[in-house]
Scaffold this motif. Structure first.
Motif: not given
Length: 158
Positions: A69-77, A127-132, A134-139
């Motif tokens: 979670r801390n690793y993926f806080k940067k928008p570039s990553r 169907s998700r109210t919030t997109v996390t 990992p779900i965005a990566l799946l999409n």
């Protein structure tokens, strides 16, 4: 005089050492031999310089979500891994299309599975109210997969 030493592990921090002394001059029955047991405890030495961090494997595994979670806080990553996911879907679509299309065996079943995969991921994502993340990566993977199938269809049409 024969000496033997046996280790009996009682728990992770204590080790029981049994020291057996057998005084044997000739053949002596076991009931007449002298046996002494001494109990010594051995404690694990922990390095104080590490600050009392996790010691067990489960403690390390439990810290992985926080680290990621801390690793993926940067928008570039996030953008980098989103692109990798998109290109991964494209690669998988090209591989499926090439392998099943060239053989001509089970290509209808492969097409049905591809459609079911994309429809399921679409339903799951929307169907998700919030997109996390990992779900965005799946999409993103699904979008790359669909794009790869469309590109392959255009290659076959020309």
């Amino acid at each position: 005089m024969a000496h033997s030493l046996s280790f009996i592990s009682t728990n992770s921090n204590t080790l029981l050492l049994l020291n057996h002394h057998h005084h044997c001059k000739s053949f002596v029955s076991p009931s007449k031999s002298k046996t002494r047991f001494s109990r010594r405890t051995v404690r694990a030495v922990q390095d104080e310089a590490q600050g009392g961090g996790p010691r067990r494997l489960i403690d390390i595994i439990r810290t992985v979500p926080d680290i990621s979670r801390n690793y993926f806080k940067k928008p570039s990553r996030r953008t980098l891994f989103g692109g990798i996911s998109l290109l991964g879907g494209f690669y998988v679509a090209q591989t499926i299309s090439l392998s099943f299309g060239a053989l001509g065996v089970n290509d209808v079943i492969a097409a049905v599975l591809c459609v079911l995969l994309t429809e399921y991921v679409t339903r799951f994502y929307y169907s998700r109210t919030t997109v996390t993340f990992p779900i965005a990566l799946l999409n993103n993977f699904k979008m790359g997969f669909t794009y790869g199938l469309f590109i392959d269809a255009f290659k076959l049409a020309s």
